[in-house]
Design an enzyme around this catalytic site. Structure first.
Site, mmCIF file in Angstrom:
data_model
loop_
_atom_site.group_PDB
_atom_site.id
_atom_site.type_symbol
_atom_site.label_atom_id
_atom_site.label_comp_id
_atom_site.label_asym_id
_atom_site.label_seq_id
_atom_site.Cartn_x
_atom_site.Cartn_y
_atom_site.Cartn_z
ATOM 1 N N HIS A 124 0.813 -1.217 0.000
ATOM 2 C CA HIS A 124 0.000 0.000 0.000
ATOM 3 C C HIS A 124 0.850 1.272 0.000
ATOM 4 O O HIS A 124 0.388 2.326 0.411
ATOM 5 C CB HIS A 124 -0.973 -0.011 1.188
ATOM 6 C CG HIS A 124 -2.048 -1.060 1.069
ATOM 7 N ND1 HIS A 124 -2.883 -1.424 2.090
ATOM 8 C CD2 HIS A 124 -2.412 -1.830 0.004
ATOM 9 C CE1 HIS A 124 -3.715 -2.362 1.683
ATOM 10 N NE2 HIS A 124 -3.439 -2.639 0.421
ATOM 11 N N GLY A 215 -1.703 -9.471 12.308
ATOM 12 C CA GLY A 215 -2.344 -8.173 12.532
ATOM 13 C C GLY A 215 -3.070 -7.567 11.359
ATOM 14 O O GLY A 215 -3.000 -6.362 11.156
ATOM 15 N N THR A 216 -3.769 -8.402 10.601
ATOM 16 C CA THR A 216 -4.612 -7.831 9.548
ATOM 17 C C THR A 216 -6.032 -8.365 9.693
ATOM 18 O O THR A 216 -6.227 -9.538 10.026
ATOM 19 C CB THR A 216 -4.073 -8.109 8.128
ATOM 20 O OG1 THR A 216 -4.979 -7.537 7.160
ATOM 21 C CG2 THR A 216 -3.899 -9.588 7.833
ATOM 22 N N SER A 217 -7.007 -7.496 9.397
ATOM 23 C CA SER A 217 -8.410 -7.930 9.455
ATOM 24 C C SER A 217 -8.770 -8.762 8.228
ATOM 25 O O SER A 217 -9.778 -9.465 8.223
ATOM 26 C CB SER A 217 -9.332 -6.706 9.556
ATOM 27 O OG SER A 217 -9.091 -5.840 8.472
ATOM 28 N N ALA A 259 1.210 -9.190 18.324
ATOM 29 C CA ALA A 259 2.486 -9.279 17.602
ATOM 30 C C ALA A 259 3.669 -9.195 18.554
ATOM 31 O O ALA A 259 4.604 -10.000 18.484
ATOM 32 C CB ALA A 259 2.558 -8.147 16.566
HETATM 33 P P1 OAD Z 1 -7.199 -3.305 10.222
HETATM 34 O O1 OAD Z 1 -7.264 -2.107 11.104
HETATM 35 O O2 OAD Z 1 -8.335 -3.552 9.298
HETATM 36 O O3 OAD Z 1 -7.037 -4.619 11.111
HETATM 37 C C1 OAD Z 1 -6.106 -4.658 12.159
HETATM 38 C C2 OAD Z 1 -6.048 -6.086 12.678
HETATM 39 O O4 OAD Z 1 -5.004 -6.149 13.638
HETATM 40 C C3 OAD Z 1 -7.320 -6.563 13.382
HETATM 41 O O5 OAD Z 1 -7.654 -7.862 12.907
HETATM 42 C C4 OAD Z 1 -6.923 -6.617 14.851
HETATM 43 O O6 OAD Z 1 -7.582 -7.670 15.562
HETATM 44 C C5 OAD Z 1 -5.452 -6.887 14.758
HETATM 45 N N1 OAD Z 1 -4.654 -6.391 15.889
HETATM 46 C C6 OAD Z 1 -4.904 -5.351 16.708
HETATM 47 N N2 OAD Z 1 -3.914 -5.193 17.594
HETATM 48 C C7 OAD Z 1 -3.009 -6.166 17.329
HETATM 49 C C8 OAD Z 1 -1.753 -6.533 17.893
HETATM 50 N N3 OAD Z 1 -1.225 -5.845 18.907
HETATM 51 N N4 OAD Z 1 -1.085 -7.579 17.362
HETATM 52 C C9 OAD Z 1 -1.611 -8.283 16.320
HETATM 53 N N5 OAD Z 1 -2.787 -7.977 15.756
HETATM 54 C C10 OAD Z 1 -3.476 -6.941 16.247
HETATM 55 O O7 OAD Z 1 -5.820 -3.199 9.448
HETATM 56 P P2 OAD Z 1 -5.392 -3.858 8.062
HETATM 57 O O8 OAD Z 1 -5.930 -5.237 7.936
HETATM 58 O O9 OAD Z 1 -3.947 -3.667 7.937
HETATM 59 O O10 OAD Z 1 -5.502 0.479 3.463
HETATM 60 O O11 OAD Z 1 -6.135 -2.929 7.046
HETATM 61 C C11 OAD Z 1 -5.914 -3.139 5.673
HETATM 62 C C12 OAD Z 1 -5.975 -1.839 4.946
HETATM 63 O O12 OAD Z 1 -7.183 -1.161 5.285
HETATM 64 C C13 OAD Z 1 -4.911 -0.842 5.350
HETATM 65 O O13 OAD Z 1 -3.680 -1.083 4.715
HETATM 66 C C14 OAD Z 1 -5.521 0.447 4.910
HETATM 67 C C15 OAD Z 1 -6.903 0.244 5.447
HETATM 68 O O14 OAD Z 1 -7.919 0.968 4.831
HETATM 69 C C16 OAD Z 1 -5.459 1.643 2.823
HETATM 70 O O15 OAD Z 1 -5.393 2.708 3.406
HETATM 71 C C17 OAD Z 1 -5.469 1.471 1.360
#
Ligand code: OAD
Length: 280
Positions: A124, A215-217, A259
């Site tokens: 990204h 750590g990704t949704s 993490a």
């Molecule tokens: P999200 O905010 O959608 O998801 C974050 C994930 O991290 C969730 O599943 C949480 O349960 C998990 N989480 C939270 N704290 C954590 C920790 N300490 N250790 C491990 N996991 C933890 O973030 P992304 O999946 O990265 O794109 O979102 C994907 C994309 O959506 C981003 O890159 C961004 C956003 O819109 C753009 O801006 C294009």
């Protein structure tokens, strides 16, 4: 997915031990323990507070460049003031235990690199690679974390800003080549991913023996489809996430931890096996 009892660091270390090439896919949760807000899945998620349509689309930037630029400067300042957490460091250490580790991240921060990972693919884009909106030439990054930095901007763009009208605006710099407005070097909604980076990421996943997803949704495509490339070849997909995600049901192992808590324990176990002369 395996039952919780199997989801232990020992089981994960065993899966990694029998793998030659390990790939890692990270999302915002990876940097949460460095103080960088995630987008979803928590009360402090950025998309609960901010409207992506006003801040993270090409149309938003064309409509109000100073609003969008200021928001990304605030986020850049947060990252500049953050330090890699124990999870970033563990992933960097993995390179010393396994050949050819590739880190594929959706994050636009530089915390993997600062922790020492040498092969990081930013699906990204990056907060640190601004470019001209008109001619696409790169523009030098200027630090956002000045003396006032995130604190001042945070009061007006962060939690303190109730409406976009109340938010601080900062005009983007002009391109030194063509005078066009400089935009953040990130991928916005409605834009394609950088093709070369995407191709390197898919090749790495078609080649790896195990994938760690941290750590990704798993809701934003096409990144969310990447674990399937590994799963369909019968290779293990291992998820580290304190919550369930869209990845969880297809994962071979889901470890319900963070993490910074989980990754060091896994790498410590691998390191112990390495020191004992076992296969790594
Ligand atoms: P999200 O905010 O959608 O998801 C974050 C994930 O991290 C969730 O599943 C949480 O349960 C998990 N989480 C939270 N704290 C954590 C920790 N300490 N250790 C491990 N996991 C933890 O973030 P992304 O999946 O990265 O794109 O979102 C994907 C994309 O959506 C981003 O890159 C961004 C956003 O819109 C753009 O801006 C294009």
């Amino acid at each position: 997915m395996t039952d919780t009892p199997y989801a232990s660091p020992v089981a994960i270390a065993e899966a990694l031990l029998s793998s030659t090439r390990v790939a890692v896919l990270t999302g915002a949760g990876m940097s949460a323990e460095s103080g960088i807000p995630t987008f979803r899945g928590s009360r402090n998620g950025l998309w609960a507070e901010f409207d992506p349509q006003q801040l993270a689309t090409p149309a938003a930037f064309r409509r109000d460049p100073p609003l969008v630029w200021a928001w990304y400067r605030w986020r850049t300042a947060l990252v500049e003031q953050a330090v890699p957490n124990a999870g970033h460091q563990a992933i960097a250490q993995l390179e010393r235990l396994k050949e050819g580790v590739v880190v594929i991240t959706q994050n636009v921060d530089d915390l993997h690199e600062r922790a020492g990972s040498s092969n990081v693919l930013h699906l990204h884009g990056s907060l640190f690679e601004p470019r001209c909106l008109a001619c696409a030439r790169p523009h030098p990054h200027e630090s956002a974390a000045g003396p006032e930095g995130a604190q001042r901007q945070g009061r007006t763009i962060g939690p303190g800003a109730s409406t976009p009208e109340a938010a601080l605006r900062v005009s983007p710099p002009a391109c030194t080549h063509c005078g066009g407005p400089v935009r953040p070097g990130v991928v916005w909604f409605g834009e394609g991913l950088p093709a070369a980076t995407w191709n390197r990421a898919t090749r790495a996943l078609e080649d790896c023996d195990a994938l760690l997803v941290v750590g990704t949704s798993g809701v934003v495509q096409p990144a969310a489809s990447l674990p399937r490339l590994v799963k369909q070849r019968g290779k293990p997909v291992i998820e580290i996430n304190p919550d369930t995600s869209e990845i969880t049901h297809g994962a071979d192992i889901h470890w319900n931890t963070t993490a910074a808590e989980g990754l060091p324990r896994i790498v410590e176990l691998l390191g112990a096996r390495h020191a004992a002369g076992g296969p790594t």
